[in-house]
Design an enzyme around this catalytic site. Structure first.
Site, PDB file in Angstrom:
ATOM      1  N   HIS A 159      39.021  36.029  35.960  1.00 48.00           N
ATOM      2  CA  HIS A 159      38.774  34.755  36.655  1.00 48.00           C
ATOM      3  C   HIS A 159      38.794  33.558  35.705  1.00 48.00           C
ATOM      4  O   HIS A 159      38.783  32.411  36.157  1.00 48.00           O
ATOM      5  CB  HIS A 159      37.428  34.787  37.386  1.00 48.00           C
ATOM      6  CG  HIS A 159      37.371  35.771  38.508  1.00 48.00           C
ATOM      7  ND1 HIS A 159      38.237  35.738  39.579  1.00 48.00           N
ATOM      8  CD2 HIS A 159      36.559  36.841  38.727  1.00 48.00           C
ATOM      9  CE1 HIS A 159      37.956  36.740  40.415  1.00 48.00           C
ATOM     10  NE2 HIS A 159      36.946  37.423  39.909  1.00 48.00           N
ATOM     11  N   ASP A 195      41.779  44.655  40.473  1.00 45.25           N
ATOM     12  CA  ASP A 195      40.389  44.324  40.798  1.00 45.25           C
ATOM     13  C   ASP A 195      40.320  43.896  42.278  1.00 45.25           C
ATOM     14  O   ASP A 195      41.299  43.402  42.834  1.00 45.25           O
ATOM     15  CB  ASP A 195      39.922  43.179  39.887  1.00 45.25           C
ATOM     16  CG  ASP A 195      38.443  42.855  40.029  1.00 45.25           C
ATOM     17  OD1 ASP A 195      37.656  43.345  39.204  1.00 45.25           O
ATOM     18  OD2 ASP A 195      38.072  42.099  40.965  1.00 45.25           O
ATOM     19  N   HIS A 197      38.908  41.373  43.486  1.00 47.67           N
ATOM     20  CA  HIS A 197      39.039  39.922  43.596  1.00 47.67           C
ATOM     21  C   HIS A 197      40.357  39.454  42.977  1.00 47.67           C
ATOM     22  O   HIS A 197      40.823  40.031  41.998  1.00 47.67           O
ATOM     23  CB  HIS A 197      37.872  39.235  42.868  1.00 47.67           C
ATOM     24  CG  HIS A 197      36.518  39.706  43.315  1.00 47.67           C
ATOM     25  ND1 HIS A 197      35.821  40.706  42.666  1.00 47.67           N
ATOM     26  CD2 HIS A 197      35.746  39.314  44.359  1.00 47.67           C
ATOM     27  CE1 HIS A 197      34.656  40.912  43.284  1.00 47.67           C
ATOM     28  NE2 HIS A 197      34.588  40.080  44.315  1.00 47.67           N
ATOM     29  N   ASP A 284      35.858  47.612  41.593  1.00 45.92           N
ATOM     30  CA  ASP A 284      35.021  47.076  42.679  1.00 45.92           C
ATOM     31  C   ASP A 284      35.705  47.232  44.037  1.00 45.92           C
ATOM     32  O   ASP A 284      35.192  46.740  45.046  1.00 45.92           O
ATOM     33  CB  ASP A 284      34.581  45.622  42.414  1.00 45.92           C
ATOM     34  CG  ASP A 284      35.657  44.750  41.826  1.00 45.92           C
ATOM     35  OD1 ASP A 284      36.824  45.181  41.753  1.00 45.92           O
ATOM     36  OD2 ASP A 284      35.342  43.611  41.423  1.00 45.92           O
TER      37      ASP A 284
END
Ligand code: Q9C
Ligand code: ZN
Length: 340
Positions: A159, A195, A197, A284
């Protein structure tokens, strides 16, 4: 495959984050790395410390003023008489200036981050730098001939962009690994981000480049973090046009649908014909993850590893998210175990 790990990750322990309107204990905790390390040691993997990569390497993917902010932020915070975790309380949204960094620490903090889930504490810089060195070391091993290597990075990185941090990420470990490969014999590198996200930071860093392909499978940003990037119509710009591929998936996605999107991602990577692959490996996507909404099971991670290994590319795996701590180590070990 070899595993790169530094105990310095434990210097970063954010304590609290703002999650859906409440200050809660940080999901991104030192225990995550300890559980992964334990599972990999049990699995017989060789664990090495990172090399002492020069800090100047960070400037290939990050802005100098941003790196300097991260390095000195906590000192400025304590100089202002505060302790505990640094969390921001104001951001430069539409209508506000982005061409001026406020000289005060609270304004500067809001300028350089984009959420209130990513605390800076006394040891954050040391831990983030160690994680970056783990990723660059794994990439160096692969550039030197290892067929695959795994960087047990904590804090995660995908991120974090050229000039901002957020989403538990401070320095972009996967981007630094990709750049390391570019600088050591690989003309073209693909980054595959699995991931849960969207890897908004990695996408931003390589947005206008055609020497790094960015492909991401993630939960729809319509409802999931980071909300403001990761839609299917984002495809890169300038020389980088067509070198970003986003495959957002709905909440509740299981392996069957995930696998179909993964095949599309791997086909795009095959067409690009890179010299090496960097995998942003978040686990995740697991059914029991406390902040996520996909439904992958333990055995699915062995399948994921098999699919990744079948690309038969020199591969650097970089740890990203994964917050179901009890199973995080087993799930990572399943992915790595599929590599020859
Ligand atoms: N209300 C990684 O997996 N917080 N970062 C979400 C939702 C941020 C996840 C809060 C989640 C960041 C590397
Ligand atoms: Zn994640």
């Amino acid at each position: 495959m070899r595993v790169i790990y530094s105990p310095l990750h434990a210097r970063h322990d954010g304590g609290v984050e703002l999650h859906r309107g409440a200050l809660v204990p940080s999901f991104e905790s030192p225990a995550r790395a300890l559980y992964i390390l334990d599972a990999l040691q049990q699995g017989g993997f060789d664990v090495l410390p990172p090399r002492d990569m020069p800090e100047s390497r960070l400037l290939d993917v990050h802005d100098a003023d941003f790196v300097e902010f991260l390095r000195s932020a906590y000192r400025r915070w304590t100089a202002g008489g505060r302790d505990g975790s640094m969390l921001p309380s104001g951001f430069p949204a539409r209508g506000l200036r982005r061409d001026h960094v406020p000289s005060g620490i609270h304004g500067a903090l809001g300028y350089y981050t984009f959420d209130a889930s990513t605390p800076v504490v006394a040891g954050t810089w040391e831990a983030a730098l160690a994680a970056a060195r783990c990723a660059m070391t794994a990439a160096a091993l692969v550039a030197e001939g290892d067929s695959a290597a795994y960087a047990l990075c904590r804090p995660p990185g995908h991120h974090a962009g050229r000039g901002f941090f957020g989403g538990y990420c401070y320095l972009n470990n996967a981007a630094l690994a990709a750049q390391q490969l570019r600088d050591h014999g690989c003309a073209r590198v693909a980054v595959l981000d699995v991931d849960y996200h969207h890897g908004n930071g990695t996408q931003e860093i390589f947005w206008e480049r055609d020497d790094v392909l960015f492909v991401s499978l993630h939960a729809t940003p319509e409802s999931e973090y980071p909300y403001f990037l990761g839609y299917a119509d984002e495809r890169g710009a300038g020389r980088g046009e067509g070198h970003t591929l986003n495959l957002p998936l709905p909440l509740g996605t299981r392996w069957r649908e995930y696998r179909a999107a993964l095949d599309m991602a791997l086909e795009a990577i095959g067409r690009y014909a890179p010299d090496a692959l960097v995998v942003s490996l978040g686990v995740d996507t697991f059914e029991a993850d406390p902040i996520s909404g996909f439904k992958l099971t333990g055995p699915d991670y062995a399948q994921l590893g098999t699919c990744l290994a079948a690309a038969r590319l020199p591969t650097v795996l970089v740890q990203e998210g994964g917050y179901a701590i009890a199973e995080i180590g087993a799930n990572v070990a399943r992915v790595l175990g599929a590599f020859p």
